[in-house]
Structure formats: C-alpha cells, structure tokens
Write a protein that holds these residues in place. Structure first.
Motif, PDB file in Angstrom:
ATOM      1  N   LEU A  53       0.891  -1.160   0.000  1.00  0.00           N
ATOM      2  CA  LEU A  53       0.000   0.000   0.000  1.00  0.00           C
ATOM      3  C   LEU A  53       0.933   1.214   0.000  1.00  0.00           C
ATOM      4  CD1 LEU A  53      -3.029   0.907   0.212  1.00  0.00           C
ATOM      5  CD2 LEU A  53      -2.591   1.244   2.652  1.00  0.00           C
ATOM      6  N   VAL A  54       1.100   1.807  -1.168  1.00  0.00           N
ATOM      7  CA  VAL A  54       2.096   2.870  -1.358  1.00  0.00           C
ATOM      8  C   VAL A  54       1.508   4.209  -0.920  1.00  0.00           C
ATOM      9  CG1 VAL A  54       3.452   4.127  -3.073  1.00  0.00           C
ATOM     10  CG2 VAL A  54       3.129   1.642  -3.303  1.00  0.00           C
ATOM     11  N   LYS A  55       2.181   4.866   0.040  1.00  0.00           N
ATOM     12  CA  LYS A  55       1.740   6.214   0.421  1.00  0.00           C
ATOM     13  C   LYS A  55       2.205   7.157  -0.681  1.00  0.00           C
ATOM     14  CE  LYS A  55       0.362   9.036   4.006  1.00  0.00           C
ATOM     15  NZ  LYS A  55       1.022  10.351   3.927  1.00  0.00           N
ATOM     16  N   ALA A  56       1.260   7.675  -1.429  1.00  0.00           N
ATOM     17  CA  ALA A  56       1.570   8.380  -2.678  1.00  0.00           C
ATOM     18  C   ALA A  56       1.583   9.886  -2.449  1.00  0.00           C
ATOM     19  CB  ALA A  56       0.558   7.983  -3.747  1.00  0.00           C
ATOM     20  N   ASP A  57       2.602  10.347  -1.712  1.00  0.00           N
ATOM     21  CA  ASP A  57       2.650  11.766  -1.340  1.00  0.00           C
ATOM     22  C   ASP A  57       2.900  12.674  -2.540  1.00  0.00           C
ATOM     23  OD1 ASP A  57       2.146  11.117   1.267  1.00  0.00           O
ATOM     24  OD2 ASP A  57       4.252  11.157   1.889  1.00  0.00           O
ATOM     25  N   ARG A  62       0.232  15.530  -3.894  1.00  0.00           N
ATOM     26  CA  ARG A  62       0.536  16.947  -4.126  1.00  0.00           C
ATOM     27  C   ARG A  62       0.030  17.395  -5.490  1.00  0.00           C
ATOM     28  NH1 ARG A  62       5.026  16.258  -0.982  1.00  0.00           N
ATOM     29  NH2 ARG A  62       6.195  15.327  -2.688  1.00  0.00           N
ATOM     30  N   GLU A  63       0.258  16.567  -6.504  1.00  0.00           N
ATOM     31  CA  GLU A  63      -0.172  16.946  -7.867  1.00  0.00           C
ATOM     32  C   GLU A  63      -1.689  17.018  -7.974  1.00  0.00           C
ATOM     33  OE1 GLU A  63       1.604  16.598 -11.269  1.00  0.00           O
ATOM     34  OE2 GLU A  63       3.645  16.330 -10.532  1.00  0.00           O
ATOM     35  N   LEU A  64      -2.372  16.139  -7.253  1.00  0.00           N
ATOM     36  CA  LEU A  64      -3.828  16.089  -7.349  1.00  0.00           C
ATOM     37  C   LEU A  64      -4.514  16.964  -6.296  1.00  0.00           C
ATOM     38  CD1 LEU A  64      -4.516  12.276  -8.036  1.00  0.00           C
ATOM     39  CD2 LEU A  64      -4.179  14.135  -9.685  1.00  0.00           C
ATOM     40  N   GLY A  65      -3.711  17.523  -5.395  1.00  0.00           N
ATOM     41  CA  GLY A  65      -4.304  18.359  -4.355  1.00  0.00           C
ATOM     42  C   GLY A  65      -4.990  17.587  -3.240  1.00  0.00           C
ATOM     43  N   VAL A  66      -4.595  16.325  -3.072  1.00  0.00           N
ATOM     44  CA  VAL A  66      -5.172  15.517  -1.986  1.00  0.00           C
ATOM     45  C   VAL A  66      -4.404  15.798  -0.696  1.00  0.00           C
ATOM     46  CG1 VAL A  66      -5.600  13.174  -1.136  1.00  0.00           C
ATOM     47  CG2 VAL A  66      -5.933  13.694  -3.558  1.00  0.00           C
ATOM     48  N   THR A  67      -5.107  16.175   0.334  1.00  0.00           N
ATOM     49  CA  THR A  67      -4.457  16.511   1.613  1.00  0.00           C
ATOM     50  C   THR A  67      -4.763  15.485   2.706  1.00  0.00           C
ATOM     51  OG1 THR A  67      -6.376  17.875   2.176  1.00  0.00           O
ATOM     52  CG2 THR A  67      -4.493  18.993   1.151  1.00  0.00           C
ATOM     53  N   GLY A  68      -5.749  14.624   2.457  1.00  0.00           N
ATOM     54  CA  GLY A  68      -6.189  13.699   3.509  1.00  0.00           C
ATOM     55  C   GLY A  68      -5.463  12.369   3.520  1.00  0.00           C
ATOM     56  N   VAL A 118     -16.346  15.721  -6.716  1.00  0.00           N
ATOM     57  CA  VAL A 118     -17.111  14.552  -6.261  1.00  0.00           C
ATOM     58  C   VAL A 118     -16.340  13.780  -5.185  1.00  0.00           C
ATOM     59  CG1 VAL A 118     -18.171  12.369  -6.989  1.00  0.00           C
ATOM     60  CG2 VAL A 118     -18.239  14.367  -8.502  1.00  0.00           C
ATOM     61  N   LEU A 119     -15.030  13.703  -5.364  1.00  0.00           N
ATOM     62  CA  LEU A 119     -14.171  13.020  -4.392  1.00  0.00           C
ATOM     63  C   LEU A 119     -13.535  14.083  -3.504  1.00  0.00           C
ATOM     64  CD1 LEU A 119     -12.211   9.867  -5.112  1.00  0.00           C
ATOM     65  CD2 LEU A 119     -10.935  11.682  -4.004  1.00  0.00           C
ATOM     66  N   ASP A 120     -13.580  13.873  -2.193  1.00  0.00           N
ATOM     67  CA  ASP A 120     -13.124  14.885  -1.231  1.00  0.00           C
ATOM     68  C   ASP A 120     -11.618  14.761  -1.007  1.00  0.00           C
ATOM     69  OD1 ASP A 120     -12.589  16.550   0.877  1.00  0.00           O
ATOM     70  OD2 ASP A 120     -14.297  15.892   2.089  1.00  0.00           O
ATOM     71  N   PRO A 121     -10.824  15.749  -1.440  1.00  0.00           N
ATOM     72  CA  PRO A 121      -9.366  15.642  -1.303  1.00  0.00           C
ATOM     73  C   PRO A 121      -8.892  15.712   0.146  1.00  0.00           C
ATOM     74  CG  PRO A 121      -9.979  17.799  -2.182  1.00  0.00           C
ATOM     75  CD  PRO A 121     -11.240  16.998  -2.119  1.00  0.00           C
ATOM     76  N   ALA A 122      -9.762  16.059   1.056  1.00  0.00           N
ATOM     77  CA  ALA A 122      -9.349  16.142   2.460  1.00  0.00           C
ATOM     78  C   ALA A 122      -9.533  14.813   3.194  1.00  0.00           C
ATOM     79  CB  ALA A 122     -10.144  17.244   3.166  1.00  0.00           C
TER      80      ALA A 122
END
Lengths: 426, 426
Positions: free
Chosen positions: A96-100, A104-110, A382-386
């Motif tokens: 399960l790769v933590k895709a930091d 960042r590129e997709l703006g996912v913070t959660g 639709v998908l919550d980046p947080a």
C-alpha cells in the motif's frame, strides 16, 4: 447457460468458514459445490460464511501473526485452515504505497494511497481470485484448471496450475498479441486459441461445462466463480490492516465485470461486523474507460439496469461490455455515497505516466483508469481531497506496453561531452 | 577512469553502521564519500562497518519485527536508521519458493528453493542495490540519480528517482528494443540514447563524472558503487531468515560483474560473525551463459585472472564480457568448494520453461541461466542433490519475452465441441 446440479457435492468438503452457497437474489441456499447459478431463480450464487465463535482480538492477533500473503486471512475465506501449506502461489500482501507526490499533484491533503497489485506473482490481482478457485478445485476433486481469458487471467491460471500440480487448459481468442500468448503459454499447460472473439470463447466454455468432455474441469471464472470471486475481499482486508485497522474514507476501484468492487464492499462490511475495524462511513467509487463505460453511463443516467456496450478502449482488461455485477455496483456506489466515472483513453495514458512519474509505479491500463478517474472526480468536486483515499492498481504496465509505446528517448547523442552539452543536458 | 577526491565528504554523513570506505586490495581507509577507487592502489573501495554493540538476540528480534522489505536489515546496511520512513520503493523480502516440483524433476532430495526477485517493485534485484545508492545520494547531497544501463537498472533508477523526488538521467545504447526503452522512459526522467554500444555508454559516463557537467550527479553503478553493491547482501540475509535463520548448504548465483555473488558471500559471513546463524560450510556456485562465460572459463582452466570475452548470448542482463569482480568470484567459488559453470542459450530457454512448468515462476534469461546451471551441476555430480540448495531468479520473464517467443498455442479450434474433440483435447 447450463446450470450444473449439485449432485457431485454430496460428499462433505472442507472450505474453512464457508458454510453454503446462497443466492444473491432469492436467498436460496445449496451445499458447497461447483455451481454458480441458483436452481430456483438463476441468480448468482455466493459464499455464505459461518464466522460465529471468532473472538475479535484473537482473530486480529492470528491475522497479524500470519503469513505475508492472502492466507493471513484464511479464517475469512472459503479455504481450508492449512491452505498456506499447500502448493500455491501465495499471492497478496502487496504494497500500500503512500503516494505523497501524486497527492501533491492532485491536491489531496487527507492521505492518498495506491494499492499496488502489480507485486503479485503473475503481476495482477487475478492471482488472488485464482488462488481461491484452486482450493475449491482441490476440494471438489477437479484435476484440470481452466478459464476463458484475454490476458491476465490466463497467466494466473497457468502459473497456479503449474505450482499446484494441476493440468491446465486455457481458452483465448486465437489472434491475441504474441506477448500475451507467450505469457499464457510459458507455464506449459494447454493453450487453445478459439477462432472468434472473447464472447465466442465464453460461449464455448459454457457449452464445455455441460458436456462430458468438461468433466473434472474447474473453470475458475464459471463453475468455480462463487469461490473465485471471494479472492477480491482480500484487497479490502489488506487495505484496512495496512492503514492500521481502519476503513479508508474513499476507495477507487476499476470495473470490469464489477465483481471486484462488490467483493471489496463485502470485505469492508465483514471487517466492521467482526469488530476488526471501527464502523464509519466509506464511499466506493467505480472507474471505467469511456470506450467501455456501461456502468458509468447507467450511474450518470440514474438507471438501475446496465445497457451492454461494444467495447472500444485500450483498457482491455476492463473491456467487458455486459458486466454481470453492474447492477450491484450501481447499488453500492449509490448506497455508500460514491460514484461511477469514466475517462478517455488519452486520459488513461496520461494517468499511467502521472503515476509512474510521481511514484515510480508503472501501472497497466486499468491503473491508468483508476488514477485518471480519481483526478477527474477531484476536479469535479465529487471526491473529497481532504479524506483518506485509496486507489487500486490491479495490474502491471509491462503487460500493456503498447498503450504507452509513444514514450521514448528524450535525446540521442554521440558519446562525447560536447555532444552532451549541445543537447542542452548539462 | 577519473578518480574523484574525497573533498566533498568533509561534512559528516549518517549512513548507519557504515564507518568508512576500505580498499579491498590494500586495506587503505577513507571517509565515506562518493568515491569508488582507492587513491593509493586504484583497487575497489567497499564499505567498512561498525557492528560493535549489537546484541545478537536483540538484533534478531529487531529484524523480525521490521518491515516486509530490505529495511528490516537497516542495522546491517549503509543507510540511516530511519530509512524506511523516507520515500523509496521499499524493495526486497521477496518470496523464497519451496520448489518441490522442480526438485523432483532434478532429483534434489535435500530441499530446493527459488529466491524469486521478480517480486521486487520493478521486477528485478536491481531495486535492492539502487535503494542503497539512493540513500548514499541523499547523504552526499546529490540531486540527480544516473546510471549506464541496458535494461533492468534503467527502470530501477527511473522508478526510485521518481518516488524519492530526484531528477534522473539514464544513459542507454540508442538502439535498444522498444520495450526496454518504454520501461526506462515511463518514469519521466531524462533518457539519453548514446550512439554506440554499452562500452561506449560506460566510457561516456566515466568522463561525465570527472566533468563539471556531472557535478551533483550520483551514478549508482559508478561513483556510488560501494554503497550500491551492498544491496546484494540483503539476498543473503533474506534467504537465511526465510530458511529459519540457517545457512543454505549450496547457493547458485548468476554472474554479470560478479558483484552480487561476492556480496552474497559477504552477507552470509556477516550473519555468522553476528551470531544470527550457526557457522557451517556452505558452497557458492556461479552461473554464466556460454556466450559470455569469462569467469566459468577461468574457473575450469584453473586461472586466477579472467580473460575478457565479447558477449554473444540471449542472457543480456548477464552479458558483461570483462567482469570487474571476476577474480573475487573465482576465489569465493574455490574457497567454499563451489564451482562456476555455464550453459548454452538453448539450455537457458529450456530451463526458463522448466521453471515455469514446474513452479509457475516465469524467470528472465538470468533465471534460466541459474536453473540451467543447477541442472548441469547435478548431472555432473558437482552439486549435491541431498543438500539444501537455493537458486536465484534475479529478474522477470516479462522483460525478456523474445527469448521464449517460440512458445505459443497448443491448438487452434472453432468454438464448437466437435472442433474441440477433433483436436484431441477431450
């Protein structure tokens, strides 16, 4: 399609906690056997378990002390307790790769994770499902493992049969690419090309099951399908355990037949019921390629039924135009507050490159579909980046090189420092 | 070849138990830095460790409780203690397959195992060595990861750099097969084709290291080679731990530069010295393809020096005609009572098929070399079939499909039962 009777299952079989087969439509129960359709209503049969008597914390300890494969979850699967000691490929427990970087590129913070099933023995999630079918085949006394396939499944069945000492006979369209044929043939089983397309291959396999010539044959994705399908639950189990026994908030799953998505939902609910994870809402998102998007189309139109499509996409491992579990997928996406979305082939290729560039994971086209859909769902709000999000990569880019064949050298130089400087590389 | 000074290493670096660099020829020690050749005698530098202060049982517990990757052995590698938390591909802890079917075919009664490194993130053992070089590059403040390569290494460097947020610039011969180019390019780094052969690429890289244009560049297999090479020790650690903290009696290792074999020997000896395994004799066997067999030729002739050859074999990942560590390999094979043997390309292909058919493992040509050599050594009475034997598969058959391109359909039929019966498949 011929429906087998359960005559061959009067002897008792040991498939661990699997208690019976139960119809998903009418609830009719039959003993465990090599059957896949309800004799009452022709609905799909699935495994009914007896999980009574499990102590939550003892079960958790047992899992954590188990092998680094899907067999750590043997108490929750239709397999005998000593399965890990039998000859099989021991798939699963993939990273399960933590895709930091991707986050960042997709703006996912959660928190964004890639469940990377390219790490399986034959480099796709199919090893998980075939491993279950193999145990069922052993239990029912089959000696030949078979399937219809256009790629990943053929390799997974051939390899599993080789390790387990089964004969294998795999049916594929006769005009597959050379690379896929080699991959399926290398394990030494029978590899039969059928003059026709994948639908013709499937139809032929259904005929063969009803014929004396198919006696003793376990077709992993036909008469062993109820067992086979359960293998996808292990993706849910692993994701939760790898997150520290927590449900993810959001999970993005590719849709071919839709079986994988429904079983991931089943696996998550089982963990809640067993007390292994705390109950809280989660959303399941389905991902398709635009060129084969029957479920996505139905979801957006608000339909309950899925209208078949003629596939035309580079995501061939997802190209099932008439997905058997489509209606169940729609139900799960709606019930959990998720969605089903699709992306173009161009977006699939972009997403494959994005994932490789940011995380060093080279996904097959199906992984491009899930990453591309994740990006689109974020852009559409639709998908919550947080929220914590897990995206599945179910295969390996080495198997779909053609999709990114345009990728190549950034420069060609002579072996001199001058040439290096002239190319602007210094 | 330019020898870098150690000027850039006056600041202290944290690479865990790595204490210094030490010349394998004259023993001269220098501080840790991006250097690879002794300033006194031009001999190869290798890592000198400080393992003092380790309690054996505490170390064993720490390893067993560690992550399912090479980082469980961080206390024995030139990496900082918190390495598992840094962005990297977390390779290793690949399967040790108990190969009972293959053992039966080869007549091995003492236990036969395949260490299957196709399970690594980019599907070759190169992920192990690149992961060490990456930590060294971080420690020395490099921002670009580079290498010369013809295949596996290019992908491993590209992927590792992507995950770690490094720039990468990889040099390959300009006329490589399309598939290998795609695999190396997909991670988004610079991929430079050099008009020339692999020797020209290597020569160019050595020039670049001595030039201002190469400043800040970590060439994993040149100026970071002492660190890089240590990654192969993890194969020895894993094999012993997976055997229940025991040395194997016999181990068959492919030879390219010979570095891997020498480091496996180093790893085994370290485990003995640390008390993690009981000391007892073990034999190391080296495996080459006949078309590039300089070490095997020297071994059989009783020579101490290795005469370079011009490679001509399908086992391209082993095709190094002038192997730097050849003399050390000869020494280890003779000291442990092992041998170095070679097989023809035809035998390589046969062995790839044999391994796939018996164990469901699809090896690259290098794996065909080790399995083929194992068979030959048994037939010649050199390898003892009554002893525990571990054979390395260091790569993935998907990367060398051409070698087995003749493998294909066993029959082609129309989609009817009649056609099935006519083909004699029933």
């Amino acid at each position: 399609m011929a429906v087998q009777t359960v005559a061959s299952t009067t002897h008792s079989v040991d498939l661990g906690p699997a208690a019976a087969l139960s119809c998903r439509e009418c609830g009719h129960r039959v003993p465990l056997g090599p059957v896949f359709a309800c004799e009452e209503c022709f609905g799909p049969l699935e495994i009914a378990y007896d999980f009574s008597g499990y102590d939550t914390e003892e079960l958790r300890r047992r899992i954590e002390a188990g092998p680094a494969s899907i067999w750590r979850y043997a108490p929750l699967l239709p397999v005998p307790a000593d399965v890990a000691g039998k000859p099989n490929l021991n798939p699963g427990w993939t990273k399960l790769v933590k895709a930091d970087n991707l986050a960042r590129e997709l703006g996912v913070t959660g928190g964004l994770y890639i469940k990377d099933d390219s790490g399986n023995p034959t480099h796709s999630f199919k090893d998980r499902v075939v491993a279950q079918a193999l145990e069922a085949a052993r239990a029912f006394g089959f000696t030949t493992l078979s399937c219809s396939s256009t790629g990943n499944l053929a390799g997974a069945v051939g390899a599993a049969a080789a390790r387990a000492g089964f004969r294998s006979c795999v049916f594929i369209p006769h005009d597959l690419e050379q690379g896929k044929v080699v991959m399926a043939a290398i394990y030494g089983g029978e590899l039969v090309g059928i003059e026709g397309n994948y639908d013709d291959v499937n139809r032929f396999c259904s005929e063969l099951i009803g014929d004396p010539a198919g006696e003793g044959w376990g077709f992993v994705n036909v008469n062993l399908r109820p067992y086979y399908a359960e293998g996808s639950k292990t993706l849910a189990y692993e994701i939760c355990e790898q997150l520290g026994w927590q449900l993810p908030d959001q999970i993005v799953v590719p849709i071919a037949s839709g079986s994988q998505l429904t079983k991931i939902d089943k696996g998550l609910r089982e963990l809640v019921e067993l007390g292994l994870v705390e109950d809280r809402p989660y959303k399941i998102f389905g991902a398709q390629a635009e060129g084969c998007s029957p479920v996505s189309t139905a979801f957006k139109a608000g339909h309950d039924v899925v209208r078949p499509q003629k596939p035309n996409t580079i995501a061939k491992s997802l190209a099932i135009g008439n997905p058997a579990d489509g209606p169940y997928v729609l139900d799960i996406a709606r019930r959990t507050g998720g969605a089903v979305e699709d992306v173009t082939d161009e977006q699939v290729v972009d997403a494959i490159k994005l994932l490789a560039r940011t995380e060093g994971v080279f996904a097959e086209t199906a992984g491009g579909v899930t990453v591309g859909v994740t990006r689109k769902l974020i852009e559409n709000g639709v998908l919550d980046p947080a929220k914590t999000t897990v995206v599945l990569n179910t295969g390996d880019g080495l198997k779909t090189l053609d999709a990114v064949a345009g990728t190549g050298l950034t420069a060609t130089i002579r072996p001199t420092l001058d040439s290096f400087r002239e190319a602007g590389l210094a």
